[in-house]
Structures are given as structure tokens and as C-alpha cells.
Design a protein around this motif. Sequence first.
Motif, PDB file in Angstrom:
ATOM      1  N   VAL A   1      53.278 -15.511 -69.375  1.00 13.42           N
ATOM      2  CA  VAL A   1      52.011 -15.359 -68.646  1.00 13.42           C
ATOM      3  C   VAL A   1      50.881 -16.168 -69.280  1.00 13.42           C
ATOM      4  O   VAL A   1      49.778 -16.221 -68.740  1.00 13.42           O
ATOM      5  CB  VAL A   1      51.602 -13.873 -68.538  1.00 13.42           C
ATOM      6  CG1 VAL A   1      52.575 -13.109 -67.663  1.00 13.42           C
ATOM      7  CG2 VAL A   1      51.486 -13.231 -69.924  1.00 13.42           C
TER       8      VAL A   1
ATOM      9  N   TRP B   1      52.455 -16.193 -74.588  1.00 13.30           N
ATOM     10  CA  TRP B   1      52.223 -14.797 -74.251  1.00 13.30           C
ATOM     11  C   TRP B   1      53.318 -14.399 -73.266  1.00 13.30           C
ATOM     12  O   TRP B   1      53.525 -15.080 -72.253  1.00 13.30           O
ATOM     13  CB  TRP B   1      50.857 -14.598 -73.586  1.00 13.30           C
ATOM     14  CG  TRP B   1      49.712 -14.436 -74.526  1.00 13.30           C
ATOM     15  CD1 TRP B   1      48.733 -15.348 -74.804  1.00 13.30           C
ATOM     16  CD2 TRP B   1      49.388 -13.265 -75.274  1.00 13.30           C
ATOM     17  NE1 TRP B   1      47.832 -14.836 -75.694  1.00 13.30           N
ATOM     18  CE2 TRP B   1      48.199 -13.547 -76.007  1.00 13.30           C
ATOM     19  CE3 TRP B   1      49.979 -12.012 -75.417  1.00 13.30           C
ATOM     20  CZ2 TRP B   1      47.608 -12.623 -76.848  1.00 13.30           C
ATOM     21  CZ3 TRP B   1      49.375 -11.085 -76.260  1.00 13.30           C
ATOM     22  CH2 TRP B   1      48.214 -11.382 -76.971  1.00 13.30           C
TER      23      TRP B   1
ATOM     24  N   LEU C   1      54.859 -11.254 -70.921  1.00 11.76           N
ATOM     25  CA  LEU C   1      54.818  -9.907 -70.355  1.00 11.76           C
ATOM     26  C   LEU C   1      56.239  -9.379 -70.380  1.00 11.76           C
ATOM     27  O   LEU C   1      57.093  -9.818 -69.615  1.00 11.76           O
ATOM     28  CB  LEU C   1      54.277  -9.925 -68.927  1.00 11.76           C
ATOM     29  CG  LEU C   1      54.316  -8.584 -68.165  1.00 11.76           C
ATOM     30  CD1 LEU C   1      53.575  -7.484 -68.920  1.00 11.76           C
ATOM     31  CD2 LEU C   1      53.778  -8.737 -66.760  1.00 11.76           C
ATOM     32  N   GLN C   2      56.499  -8.478 -71.318  1.00  4.41           N
ATOM     33  CA  GLN C   2      57.854  -7.970 -71.490  1.00  4.41           C
ATOM     34  C   GLN C   2      58.244  -7.039 -70.342  1.00  4.41           C
ATOM     35  O   GLN C   2      57.393  -6.484 -69.637  1.00  4.41           O
ATOM     36  CB  GLN C   2      57.978  -7.248 -72.837  1.00  4.41           C
ATOM     37  CG  GLN C   2      57.702  -8.158 -74.026  1.00  4.41           C
ATOM     38  CD  GLN C   2      57.858  -7.472 -75.362  1.00  4.41           C
ATOM     39  OE1 GLN C   2      58.137  -8.112 -76.358  1.00  4.41           O
ATOM     40  NE2 GLN C   2      57.668  -6.160 -75.407  1.00  4.41           N
TER      41      GLN C   2
ATOM     42  N   ASN D   1      54.636  -4.282 -71.796  1.00  2.00           N
ATOM     43  CA  ASN D   1      53.745  -4.671 -72.883  1.00  2.00           C
ATOM     44  C   ASN D   1      53.733  -6.186 -73.040  1.00  2.00           C
ATOM     45  O   ASN D   1      54.611  -6.892 -72.533  1.00  2.00           O
ATOM     46  CB  ASN D   1      54.183  -4.009 -74.190  1.00  2.00           C
ATOM     47  CG  ASN D   1      54.070  -2.499 -74.134  1.00  2.00           C
ATOM     48  OD1 ASN D   1      53.077  -1.969 -73.639  1.00  2.00           O
ATOM     49  ND2 ASN D   1      55.082  -1.795 -74.621  1.00  2.00           N
ATOM     50  N   TYR D   2      52.730  -6.690 -73.771  1.00  3.26           N
ATOM     51  CA  TYR D   2      52.553  -8.123 -73.959  1.00  3.26           C
ATOM     52  C   TYR D   2      52.893  -8.509 -75.401  1.00  3.26           C
ATOM     53  O   TYR D   2      52.415  -7.878 -76.350  1.00  3.26           O
ATOM     54  CB  TYR D   2      51.108  -8.524 -73.654  1.00  3.26           C
ATOM     55  CG  TYR D   2      50.734  -8.377 -72.201  1.00  3.26           C
ATOM     56  CD1 TYR D   2      50.822  -9.451 -71.328  1.00  3.26           C
ATOM     57  CD2 TYR D   2      50.288  -7.144 -71.708  1.00  3.26           C
ATOM     58  CE1 TYR D   2      50.474  -9.309 -69.988  1.00  3.26           C
ATOM     59  CE2 TYR D   2      49.943  -6.994 -70.370  1.00  3.26           C
ATOM     60  CZ  TYR D   2      50.048  -8.088 -69.511  1.00  3.26           C
ATOM     61  OH  TYR D   2      49.711  -7.942 -68.193  1.00  3.26           O
TER      62      TYR D   2
ATOM     63  N   LEU E   1      52.920 -11.696 -78.261  1.00  2.38           N
ATOM     64  CA  LEU E   1      52.396 -13.010 -78.622  1.00  2.38           C
ATOM     65  C   LEU E   1      53.258 -13.627 -79.717  1.00  2.38           C
ATOM     66  O   LEU E   1      53.524 -12.993 -80.743  1.00  2.38           O
ATOM     67  CB  LEU E   1      50.950 -12.904 -79.118  1.00  2.38           C
ATOM     68  CG  LEU E   1      50.348 -14.210 -79.677  1.00  2.38           C
ATOM     69  CD1 LEU E   1      50.248 -15.284 -78.602  1.00  2.38           C
ATOM     70  CD2 LEU E   1      48.981 -13.948 -80.308  1.00  2.38           C
TER      71      LEU E   1
ATOM     72  N   TRP F   1      43.675 -15.086 -76.152  1.00  2.00           N
ATOM     73  CA  TRP F   1      44.033 -15.371 -74.761  1.00  2.00           C
ATOM     74  C   TRP F   1      43.060 -16.452 -74.289  1.00  2.00           C
ATOM     75  O   TRP F   1      41.843 -16.238 -74.312  1.00  2.00           O
ATOM     76  CB  TRP F   1      43.828 -14.144 -73.874  1.00  2.00           C
ATOM     77  CG  TRP F   1      44.876 -13.104 -73.943  1.00  2.00           C
ATOM     78  CD1 TRP F   1      44.952 -12.050 -74.802  1.00  2.00           C
ATOM     79  CD2 TRP F   1      46.003 -12.974 -73.073  1.00  2.00           C
ATOM     80  NE1 TRP F   1      46.035 -11.270 -74.533  1.00  2.00           N
ATOM     81  CE2 TRP F   1      46.709 -11.820 -73.468  1.00  2.00           C
ATOM     82  CE3 TRP F   1      46.481 -13.722 -71.985  1.00  2.00           C
ATOM     83  CZ2 TRP F   1      47.866 -11.393 -72.828  1.00  2.00           C
ATOM     84  CZ3 TRP F   1      47.635 -13.303 -71.353  1.00  2.00           C
ATOM     85  CH2 TRP F   1      48.319 -12.148 -71.772  1.00  2.00           C
TER      86      TRP F   1
ATOM     87  N   ARG G   1      46.397 -19.665 -69.179  1.00  2.00           N
ATOM     88  CA  ARG G   1      47.023 -18.685 -68.293  1.00  2.00           C
ATOM     89  C   ARG G   1      48.126 -19.342 -67.468  1.00  2.00           C
ATOM     90  O   ARG G   1      48.037 -20.505 -67.080  1.00  2.00           O
ATOM     91  CB  ARG G   1      45.985 -18.057 -67.360  1.00  2.00           C
ATOM     92  CG  ARG G   1      44.857 -17.303 -68.069  1.00  2.00           C
ATOM     93  CD  ARG G   1      45.373 -16.085 -68.802  1.00  2.00           C
ATOM     94  NE  ARG G   1      44.338 -15.449 -69.608  1.00  2.00           N
ATOM     95  CZ  ARG G   1      43.913 -14.206 -69.406  1.00  2.00           C
ATOM     96  NH1 ARG G   1      44.399 -13.477 -68.437  1.00  2.00           N
ATOM     97  NH2 ARG G   1      42.990 -13.693 -70.200  1.00  2.00           N
TER      98      ARG G   1
ATOM     99  N   VAL H   1      52.716  -7.139 -80.532  1.00  6.88           N
ATOM    100  CA  VAL H   1      52.905  -6.587 -79.191  1.00  6.88           C
ATOM    101  C   VAL H   1      51.742  -5.646 -78.916  1.00  6.88           C
ATOM    102  O   VAL H   1      51.332  -4.869 -79.793  1.00  6.88           O
ATOM    103  CB  VAL H   1      54.251  -5.846 -79.072  1.00  6.88           C
ATOM    104  CG1 VAL H   1      54.406  -5.218 -77.686  1.00  6.88           C
ATOM    105  CG2 VAL H   1      55.416  -6.802 -79.354  1.00  6.88           C
TER     106      VAL H   1
ATOM    107  N   THR I   1      49.481  -3.433 -75.503  1.00  8.90           N
ATOM    108  CA  THR I   1      49.434  -3.024 -74.105  1.00  8.90           C
ATOM    109  C   THR I   1      48.444  -3.906 -73.352  1.00  8.90           C
ATOM    110  O   THR I   1      47.694  -4.687 -73.949  1.00  8.90           O
ATOM    111  CB  THR I   1      48.973  -1.557 -73.971  1.00  8.90           C
ATOM    112  OG1 THR I   1      47.585  -1.472 -74.351  1.00  8.90           O
ATOM    113  CG2 THR I   1      49.809  -0.624 -74.843  1.00  8.90           C
ATOM    114  N   GLY I   2      48.407  -3.769 -72.019  1.00  9.86           N
ATOM    115  CA  GLY I   2      47.438  -4.488 -71.233  1.00  9.86           C
ATOM    116  C   GLY I   2      46.016  -4.049 -71.488  1.00  9.86           C
ATOM    117  O   GLY I   2      45.059  -4.751 -71.153  1.00  9.86           O
TER     118      GLY I   2
END
Length: 357
Positions: free
Chosen positions: A107, A138, A140-141, A145-146, A148, A178, A183, A214, A216-217
Motif C-alpha cells: 500500500v 508498507w 497491509l497484512q 495490520n500494517y 513497514l 508514510w 502511496r 507492525v 494498526t490502522g
Amino acid sequence: MKALHTFFHSLSLGRSLIAASAALVSIAASASDFPLRADDINLNYRYTTDTHWSGGAQEYALDIIARRHIGSGKWDHLKTNGADNKVNSNHIVYGAKIRAMDSGTVVGCWRNAPENTPGSNHAKVAEGYIGYAGNHLWVLQDDGNYALYAHAQPGSIPTDLCPHNATYLPAKEEGAVWTMAGRVWGGARITKGQVLGLVGNNGNSSGPHLHVHVQTGDNLPIAMKFDRGQTTPFTNETASVNATWTLLKGKSIPAGEMMVWAPHSVAYWTVNNIPDERMQAWFNHFADSGVMPNVYACTDNGQIYNTGWVPSTGAWQAYHGMSLTSFNKKSDDLAKLGYTRYGWWYCGSVYTGIWRK
């Protein structure tokens, strides 16, 4: 001191006496892959981690480098004594393969930011034209969760994973982890264990290392738990070459400075001349990595072991350091459980054996 040889690496080890061991390793199904492998560096080397900082989304982040033993329990991050610390390629970890901890979708990314000189950042970082993560992904698993993966070598992240090929961000984004320019929409899928790039030194980085975390959003930190690998305390850049290692088996790496024996890739391996006082740790390392012994020979009355490893299939057990009485009893007991003796070796009064179903 005898040398340990493999198809790809060599290392030097010492010796003592050890008890029998069995291949009974359980793994938490929901845990992640450690993002680096033992076979990407010399087998005498280990990775070390340090907690990134306290608080915020990166509270459980790891900064990972690699080290070699230089004597008296001390470990150095450079490839040779006296190497120039300002040259990225002199750092052991530089160029190690970065692997996906979990499956997911890209992402955000950047792939061609220039390298820093160790000890200082590129001027464009402070100006806001290189993001703090440098060359990164990055992800998005699939768990929502995200993750890096930061500071990869320029150009090492494949173009099919990262479509952004410019050297610098098109507009200032000071202090950004980010970046808007980085993006990605409709990004590539990655799978757990996939190679994502090579360890480098760019962005807000003082030297070659892999940064992973890791979150969260909502920018809450997530503690990473790893299915394979072993750890031992690493304090004041010191750890014994005969350290006691603890299998992760689905747990997080403890906070602070730790040494990590990363898992091996699942493949065919030969490792010879392992001293007996380190055989248990080597056994645990390979069994934990998903391979099983195919050769388990010994010499020097059980003080040295010569081993071969193949991808694990089916049920198996293996033991070393046995007397003849223990070996015969083990054979009888395992036969009753449906195991067939695959191979056995002896050296003086010491026996080893492999049993498979």
C-alpha cells in the motif's frame, strides 16, 4: 579449535559434553516469519536487535543488524577488523535479503532513494525530499495490520512491488514515514517468506540495518511474534559463543538488546565439525527451521559431530550422545511407536541415531 564447514559458509567452534536430544518442535500457527535468514550471512554470525523507542506506533519496532564474534564474548558489526565504518558494504548486514513476515498487499513504497554515509543522513532527508523510511514497503497484512520494512538498498525492491522509481519525493514531506508520494493503490500481493529487497542504509538511518514494525490502522503498536528462531541476551555487545538459546516458537523477541539466531531456509544443508557443547543449539536451530537430520555422524568419542539436513517430511526423532545401552533402549521404544531406524553412527562409546515413520 576445529573449523566448521558447509556448502556455503565456514565457522570456527570449540567443544564439551552434551546430552541426547529429540526433534519435537511446536510452532504457533499465527506467528510471523523472522524477516532475515541465517544462511544469508556467514554461519558464525548472528543478528542482533534493539527496541526502537518507547511509545507510539513504533513501540515494538526492531532495528536489526548482524555481527561476528571477535573474541572474549564480543561481537562486531563490520566484516573485518579495522574495516572503514563509513563504507556501507563493510557492514555485515548490508545486502542481506529482506523477507515478508506475513502475506498481504503493498500500500506504500519507495525504491530509489540514495544511500546515506554511515553516521550521517543524506541532505535531502532533512529537506523533506527523502522519507524517513527511505526505500521501503508498507504492507497491509491479511490480518488487517500494517507492516513497514525500511531502509532497503536503492533499486533492490522489485519494480513489480513498487511502482515509484524517482530518486526524490516530488514535494517536501518533512519527517514523513508514510509519504503521500509513496502511496500505492491496487498494489501487488506478497506472500509470507517472499524476498522483498536487500538491507541498505537510507532515509533516517545512521547505518545499515533493517527496520521492521507492525501497527494498526489507528497507529497503535503491535508486538511481532515469530514462529522460528532463537534468542539469547546481548548486553554491552557481549554474548558467549556457548550461549544458552531460547526458541521463540510464536513469542516476541524480548525488549532491549538481544541476539537472534534466525532460522535457516528450508533446503539441503551440510554442517560438519560441530563441537559437542554446541550440538544441542545447532540441533534446535535446524529442527526449528523445518529441516531434519539425514546424517548424524560423530567423531572423537562424541566430541565432534558431522551433520546433513534435508527438508522435514513426516514424523522423525533423532538423538545423540547415547551410550550403547541407551541407544538399544531408544531403538526398542521407538519401534513400538512405529518408528523405523533410518541411520545410526558410533564413535568409541558414543552413539547417534535417526528414526522416521
